[in-house]
Design a protein around this motif. Sequence first.
Motif, PDB file in Angstrom:
ATOM      1  N   ILE A 187       3.740   1.808   2.213  1.00 29.09           N
ATOM      2  CA  ILE A 187       3.287   0.621   2.938  1.00 29.09           C
ATOM      3  C   ILE A 187       1.813   0.702   3.350  1.00 29.09           C
ATOM      4  CG2 ILE A 187       3.963   1.372   5.248  1.00 29.09           C
ATOM      5  CD1 ILE A 187       5.102  -1.546   5.576  1.00 29.09           C
ATOM      6  N   ALA A 188       1.283   1.892   3.564  1.00 27.34           N
ATOM      7  CA  ALA A 188      -0.124   2.013   3.953  1.00 27.34           C
ATOM      8  C   ALA A 188      -1.066   1.673   2.807  1.00 27.34           C
ATOM      9  CB  ALA A 188      -0.409   3.429   4.455  1.00 27.34           C
ATOM     10  N   TYR A 189      -0.552   1.647   1.562  1.00 24.29           N
ATOM     11  CA  TYR A 189      -1.404   1.467   0.388  1.00 24.29           C
ATOM     12  C   TYR A 189      -1.063   0.236  -0.440  1.00 24.29           C
ATOM     13  CZ  TYR A 189      -2.564   6.369   1.360  1.00 24.29           C
ATOM     14  OH  TYR A 189      -2.966   7.543   1.968  1.00 24.29           O
ATOM     15  N   ILE A 190       0.003  -0.480  -0.118  1.00 18.43           N
ATOM     16  CA  ILE A 190       0.443  -1.576  -0.990  1.00 18.43           C
ATOM     17  C   ILE A 190      -0.468  -2.793  -0.873  1.00 18.43           C
ATOM     18  CG2 ILE A 190       2.873  -0.880  -1.088  1.00 18.43           C
ATOM     19  CD1 ILE A 190       3.462  -3.013   1.011  1.00 18.43           C
ATOM     20  N   THR A 195       3.801  -6.983  -0.912  1.00 18.75           N
ATOM     21  CA  THR A 195       4.645  -7.116   0.286  1.00 18.75           C
ATOM     22  C   THR A 195       5.740  -8.155   0.091  1.00 18.75           C
ATOM     23  OG1 THR A 195       3.284  -8.846   1.313  1.00 18.75           O
ATOM     24  CG2 THR A 195       2.663  -6.555   1.750  1.00 18.75           C
ATOM     25  N   GLY A 196       5.608  -9.021  -0.927  1.00 16.71           N
ATOM     26  CA  GLY A 196       6.591 -10.071  -1.162  1.00 16.71           C
ATOM     27  C   GLY A 196       6.397 -11.280  -0.277  1.00 16.71           C
ATOM     28  N   ARG A 197       5.283 -11.327   0.461  1.00 23.40           N
ATOM     29  CA  ARG A 197       5.057 -12.427   1.400  1.00 23.40           C
ATOM     30  C   ARG A 197       3.851 -13.284   1.010  1.00 23.40           C
ATOM     31  NH1 ARG A 197       7.978  -8.699   3.872  1.00 23.40           N
ATOM     32  NH2 ARG A 197       9.190  -9.223   5.727  1.00 23.40           N
ATOM     33  N   LEU A 223      -7.364   5.764   7.103  1.00 21.38           N
ATOM     34  CA  LEU A 223      -6.890   4.565   6.427  1.00 21.38           C
ATOM     35  C   LEU A 223      -7.537   3.332   7.054  1.00 21.38           C
ATOM     36  CD1 LEU A 223      -3.123   5.538   6.164  1.00 21.38           C
ATOM     37  CD2 LEU A 223      -4.639   5.126   4.213  1.00 21.38           C
ATOM     38  N   PRO A 224      -7.699   2.263   6.300  1.00 25.04           N
ATOM     39  CA  PRO A 224      -8.304   1.050   6.861  1.00 25.04           C
ATOM     40  C   PRO A 224      -7.448   0.377   7.920  1.00 25.04           C
ATOM     41  CG  PRO A 224      -7.512   0.653   4.635  1.00 25.04           C
ATOM     42  CD  PRO A 224      -7.408   2.123   4.868  1.00 25.04           C
ATOM     43  N   PHE A 225      -6.111   0.484   7.746  1.00 18.33           N
ATOM     44  CA  PHE A 225      -5.189  -0.116   8.708  1.00 18.33           C
ATOM     45  C   PHE A 225      -4.252   0.976   9.213  1.00 18.33           C
ATOM     46  CE2 PHE A 225      -5.882  -3.407   5.325  1.00 18.33           C
ATOM     47  CZ  PHE A 225      -6.840  -4.130   6.032  1.00 18.33           C
ATOM     48  N   GLN A 226      -4.185   1.136  10.529  1.00 15.52           N
ATOM     49  CA  GLN A 226      -3.402   2.214  11.107  1.00 15.52           C
ATOM     50  C   GLN A 226      -2.440   1.655  12.142  1.00 15.52           C
ATOM     51  OE1 GLN A 226      -5.869   5.726  12.107  1.00 15.52           O
ATOM     52  NE2 GLN A 226      -7.558   4.620  11.165  1.00 15.52           N
ATOM     53  N   SER A 227      -1.157   1.822  11.864  1.00 13.39           N
ATOM     54  CA  SER A 227      -0.125   1.355  12.790  1.00 13.39           C
ATOM     55  C   SER A 227       1.191   2.028  12.437  1.00 13.39           C
ATOM     56  CB  SER A 227       0.023  -0.172  12.693  1.00 13.39           C
ATOM     57  OG  SER A 227       1.126  -0.611  13.476  1.00 13.39           O
ATOM     58  N   GLU A 232       3.342  -4.918  11.323  1.00 13.27           N
ATOM     59  CA  GLU A 232       1.916  -5.032  11.634  1.00 13.27           C
ATOM     60  C   GLU A 232       1.071  -4.622  10.432  1.00 13.27           C
ATOM     61  OE1 GLU A 232      -1.463  -3.482  14.840  1.00 13.27           O
ATOM     62  OE2 GLU A 232       0.640  -2.911  15.091  1.00 13.27           O
ATOM     63  N   LEU A 233       1.510  -3.557   9.736  1.00  9.12           N
ATOM     64  CA  LEU A 233       0.788  -3.122   8.540  1.00  9.12           C
ATOM     65  C   LEU A 233       0.823  -4.195   7.452  1.00  9.12           C
ATOM     66  CD1 LEU A 233       1.638   0.668   8.053  1.00  9.12           C
ATOM     67  CD2 LEU A 233      -0.595  -0.348   8.472  1.00  9.12           C
ATOM     68  N   VAL A 234       1.974  -4.821   7.269  1.00 13.20           N
ATOM     69  CA  VAL A 234       2.103  -5.901   6.300  1.00 13.20           C
ATOM     70  C   VAL A 234       1.138  -7.034   6.654  1.00 13.20           C
ATOM     71  CG1 VAL A 234       3.628  -7.749   5.501  1.00 13.20           C
ATOM     72  CG2 VAL A 234       4.461  -5.398   5.552  1.00 13.20           C
TER      73      VAL A 234
END
Length: 331
Positions: A187-190, A195-197, A223-227, A232-234
């Motif tokens: 999920i940190a890299y997708i 995400t299917g959204r 990572l650019p997004f950290q949670s 929240e990551l999605v």
Amino acid sequence: MVINNSHQNSNRQTTVQILDYQILETVYSGSRTLVYRAIRTSDRLPVVIKLLKNEYPTFSELVQFRNQYTITKNLCKPGIIQTYSLEPYRNGYALVMEDFGGISLHEWALKAEKLLSLRDFLEVAIALCNILYILYSERIIHKDIKPSNILINPETKQVKLIDFSIASLLPQETENSINPNILEGTIAYISPEQTGRMNRGIDYRTDFYSLGITFYELLTGQLPFQSNDPMELVHCHIAKPAPLVHEINPKIPSVLSKIVSKLMAKNAENRYQSALGLKFDLEKYLHQLQATGRIEDFEIAQHDMCDRFLIPDKLYGRETEVETLLQAFER
């Protein structure tokens, strides 16, 4: 001949018995898989053996495990880990692969105890471009590009891609919206579409997004997004712009920061469209660094062209209608 090897896992002793292989050491022990370095006793060939950790694997786990072998068994290309055999083991399989002395890019970066030099980074990045071009040529979407799935030999700097468990041989596929805890990939890299959204298909450019996050992590150490919250990551992948690389690490020239940001564009149409276009920019950067030690700013993606006909998942000529819908959504 049966060789036993014992290792400690969650305070429980496990004995590994694999016919015709001498286990040397445990390379990786994750939540789903175990990886061992071994010797094939018949010819003393060094190999790496990957096993499912679950004693009673699910049907989905077995399918993914076989998928790795199915996709890579005839893919004898530089930069792709060579697969020798898929053998029955207990209630699942043992995947036997080449051992070229590689460790994960994640482990290599940690051993450096500091961020990679620009030259080391560029050499690895260019090697990854060559690998992604092979996947593109073979119409393979990897869907799980990340530092732990990239191996590097610390001595020769040879780079190889591993783990094709969720890879696809389709030129394009559709991802349905599902629970973020069970998404395909890491999920940190997708990518946003993975995400299917996003109501759009997945094609080879999903790997470019994941490659961008891999580059980001190698250049900044984070990572650019950290949670810890998957939802929240999605949301971050879909809607939140990442901080620029040179804002996190001021030593990174702005042109390299632009390259990473282009790879991480939310819409696939705004990313690089070819691995060769990306490689051209990285090689230009490396040549400048080798020649003068300085980086002059240049316009990126000038040689970035796609040789496939792709219909964008985007509305054209409906700006007024789209604006009306957005205003209604805001209200």
